[in-house]
Write a protein that holds these residues in place. Structure first.
Motif, PDB file in Angstrom:
ATOM      1  N   UNK A  77      42.515  46.783  33.388  1.00  0.00           N
ATOM      2  CA  UNK A  77      42.000  45.825  32.398  1.00  0.00           C
ATOM      3  C   UNK A  77      41.021  44.838  33.041  1.00  0.00           C
ATOM      4  N   UNK A  78      41.363  44.339  34.224  1.00  0.00           N
ATOM      5  CA  UNK A  78      40.530  43.330  34.887  1.00  0.00           C
ATOM      6  C   UNK A  78      39.363  43.963  35.656  1.00  0.00           C
ATOM      7  N   UNK A  79      39.541  45.165  36.169  1.00  0.00           N
ATOM      8  CA  UNK A  79      38.535  45.971  36.875  1.00  0.00           C
ATOM      9  C   UNK A  79      38.130  45.443  38.250  1.00  0.00           C
ATOM     10  N   UNK A  80      37.922  44.154  38.408  1.00  0.00           N
ATOM     11  CA  UNK A  80      37.273  43.614  39.608  1.00  0.00           C
ATOM     12  C   UNK A  80      38.222  43.357  40.772  1.00  0.00           C
ATOM     13  N   UNK A  81      39.307  42.612  40.616  1.00  0.00           N
ATOM     14  CA  UNK A  81      40.115  42.219  41.794  1.00  0.00           C
ATOM     15  C   UNK A  81      40.772  43.415  42.476  1.00  0.00           C
ATOM     16  N   UNK A  82      40.882  43.324  43.794  1.00  0.00           N
ATOM     17  CA  UNK A  82      41.567  44.331  44.589  1.00  0.00           C
ATOM     18  C   UNK A  82      42.826  43.714  45.196  1.00  0.00           C
ATOM     19  N   UNK A  83      43.694  44.563  45.711  1.00  0.00           N
ATOM     20  CA  UNK A  83      44.863  44.096  46.452  1.00  0.00           C
ATOM     21  C   UNK A  83      45.008  44.938  47.720  1.00  0.00           C
ATOM     22  N   UNK A  84      45.359  44.274  48.823  1.00  0.00           N
ATOM     23  CA  UNK A  84      45.681  44.965  50.067  1.00  0.00           C
ATOM     24  C   UNK A  84      47.116  44.639  50.428  1.00  0.00           C
ATOM     25  N   UNK A  85      47.931  45.671  50.629  1.00  0.00           N
ATOM     26  CA  UNK A  85      49.327  45.511  51.014  1.00  0.00           C
ATOM     27  C   UNK A  85      49.435  45.759  52.516  1.00  0.00           C
TER      28      UNK A  85
ATOM     29  N   UNK B  57      50.517  40.517  50.431  1.00  0.00           N
ATOM     30  CA  UNK B  57      49.414  40.924  49.561  1.00  0.00           C
ATOM     31  C   UNK B  57      48.214  40.027  49.816  1.00  0.00           C
ATOM     32  N   UNK B  58      47.051  40.637  49.956  1.00  0.00           N
ATOM     33  CA  UNK B  58      45.798  39.887  49.901  1.00  0.00           C
ATOM     34  C   UNK B  58      45.061  40.311  48.636  1.00  0.00           C
ATOM     35  N   UNK B  59      44.794  39.331  47.766  1.00  0.00           N
ATOM     36  CA  UNK B  59      43.975  39.572  46.581  1.00  0.00           C
ATOM     37  C   UNK B  59      42.523  39.276  46.952  1.00  0.00           C
TER      38      UNK B  59
END
Length: 530
Positions: A396-404, A431-433
């Motif tokens: 839905x948001x498309x843009x933000x990423x996450x790194x675990x 998590x890094x957003x």
């Protein structure tokens, strides 16, 4: 002509800043005289001073701005930059900044995500002490140690270690242009932290300039202050000049891999399995998971892509044996894997082709853009249903990423009070957003999208308090205006507890003892006791 509320506030901020700056500049001559008097005449400070309006001022300021959000026409700028080339320049900056009641910002690499080392949120005049010229890396292979000045970048540290030894390394970050000062003092981590812990778990000594302008080492500063600057952020207590770091053993060759899977390629099952397996794998193995949205197999649809990036301090055969047993869902095969030297693995993790020149690690320039980062810690596995809801929100948001980034290993064995960095045993992963964009006009939209994903993740992450990583500084957690000691303490506690948990109060007591006047301050520094 009508102006929006945001535009009017920007105008007001600009004019107030100009008025206060002019008032400060009236004392520029006495301030520079103070700098000259209190620095070593054998190392003249005059060539290290850059005033706003000087020909080189903009290039010096912008060289280490890593976030374009803080390089706009309305961004508050320092009235002066001291690009120190000698320890006495640092001493003079502290002595004179305190004497003339001017706020000082200390910058090493400029990677602090919300720009606190070179911008102000208060609108009051300030100057920047820039450490980039103090960048010596002195490696002693015999003792497996190195003295590293805080203006060095990680790439330089890695390169100069590699020059002298092919089997020694340092457990720090994967981005070569990050400055040593902030990275080490805030508890930096990298892809061998499950084996060797954080940067602060591998420091031995330090040299710093205290609030009186004196140079202290670990013995003269005492164990309390050394503890504070070794994970509690050095900028709240003084200016750290250098750290003595402990080097660690790595094999002649290490193994790396990067594979991607989409939802259609069983990404949900792999991530679900990863979250319980990754923290329990052998200490030598680190597997980061990066989640992003991409176009699906049908052009009008979107899907989530999971990238699994691995580092193993061992060989290909052993790695395949481990993962075939512990994480067969990943489907890793020999062709996915690269065996290479440790120094070349640094290039791999920076998305530079293996086999490229190691001298690329000495380059300080990098592509910059507008960005926002936030962080969280996860203490309980997320259900498949939970993961599916996260994928839906990301699409839905498309843009933000996450790194675990998985924990376990050494991170679970080191006590939460040995250093100010508290998040050890019981944390499965961090998590890094992230969001990056290329135009200023997109800033508000991309900031809100990142914050919306962060809000959505609330049920899945740590609570009471919701934890955050200090080196991913995030002003959404609170800003300290330092208006009074009581208000400063209350404001500082809001973000301080999230960064340092039970170690926050000890940091406050140390800060109060060594800098009761709160000279070393920024919008998220450790406050003093009221």
């Amino acid at each position: 002509m009508k102006y929006s509320r945001t535009t009017l506030l920007a105008f007001i901020f600009f004019f107030v800043t100009i008025c206060e700056l002019n008032s400060s500049l009236a004392n520029t001559e006495t301030f520079t005289q103070c700098l000259t008097t209190n620095s070593d005449p054998k190392h003249p400070i005059s060539s290290a001073i850059f005033f706003a309006g000087n020909r080189s001022y903009s290039s010096v300021l912008e060289a280490y701005i890593r976030n374009l959000r803080f390089n706009t026409s309305t961004t508050a700028k320092p009235f002066l930059i001291i690009a120190a080339t000698h320890e006495s320049h640092v001493q003079a900056a502290v002595i004179c900044g305190r004497r003339h009641n001017l706020q000082m910002k200390t910058r090493s690499g400029g990677h602090d995500y919300d720009g606190l080392s070179y911008v102000t949120y208060s609108g009051k005049p300030f100057f920047v002490l820039d450490m980039f010229n103090l960048r010596t890396v002195d490696v002693d292979v015999a003792s497996k140690t190195a003295w590293v000045q805080t203006g060095a970048i990680l790439g330089e540290v890695y390169y100069y270690i590699w020059e002298k030894s092919k089997t020694l390394a340092y457990p720090a970050g994967i981005c070569p242009t990050v400055g040593v000062g902030g990275h080490v003092s805030g508890g930096g981590y990298g892809n061998i932290m499950r084996k060797y812990g954080l940067t602060v778990d591998n420091t031995i000594d330090a040299k710093m300039v205290d609030v009186n302008g004196k140079i202290l080492d670990r013995k003269s500063m005492g164990e309390d202050l050394y503890w504070a600057i070794n994970g509690g952020g050095g900028g709240s207590y003084g200016v750290v000049l250098s750290y003595k770091i402990k080097l660690v053993e790595v094999p002649q060759n290490v193994t790396v891999f990067r594979v991607t899977r989409t939802l259609e390629q069983n990404a949900t099952e792999i991530v679900h399995r990863w979250q319980t397996v990754a923290p329990e794998l052998p200490d030598e193995l680190f597997i980061r998971t990066v989640l992003s949205v991409q176009n699906g197999t049908v052009s009008s649809t979107k899907t989530v892509r999971a990238s699994f990036v691995g580092m193993f301090l061992g060989d290909t055969t052993t790695l395949l044996s481990i993962l075939n047993q512990r994480l067969p869902e990943l489907g890793l095969v020999r062709s996915d894997i690269t065996e290479t030297s440790w120094i070349q693995s640094v290039l791999f993790w920076t998305n530079i082709q293996v086999g490229s020149s190691e001298k690329l690690l000495l380059q300080r320039n990098q592509t910059v853009n507008y960005l926002k980062r936030k962080s969280d810690y996860v203490r309980k596995p997320i259900s498949r249903t939970g993961l599916e809801s996260i994928w839906k929100k990301m699409i839905e948001l498309e843009i933000p990423t996450m790194a675990f980034n998985p924990y376990g290993g050494a991170m679970a064995r080191i006590s939460s009070t040995v250093t100010p960095f508290p998040y050890r045993k019981g944390n499965l992963w961090k998590i890094q957003y992230g969001a990056n964009w290329g135009e200023d006009r997109l800033t508000n939209r991309y900031l809100e999208l990142t914050r919306e994903l962060y809000r959505f993740m609330t049920p899945f992450v740590s609570k009471n308090p919701r934890q955050s990583f200090f080196n991913y500084r995030d002003v959404d957690l609170g800003i300290n205006s330092h208006e009074s000691k009581m208000k400063s303490y209350v404001d500082g506690k809001r973000y301080g507890k999230k960064y340092f948990a039970g170690n926050f109060e000890r940091l406050v007591k140390i800060k109060t003892r060594v800098d009761s006047g709160n000279f070393f301050r920024n919008e998220q520094s450790i406050p003093v006791l009221p």
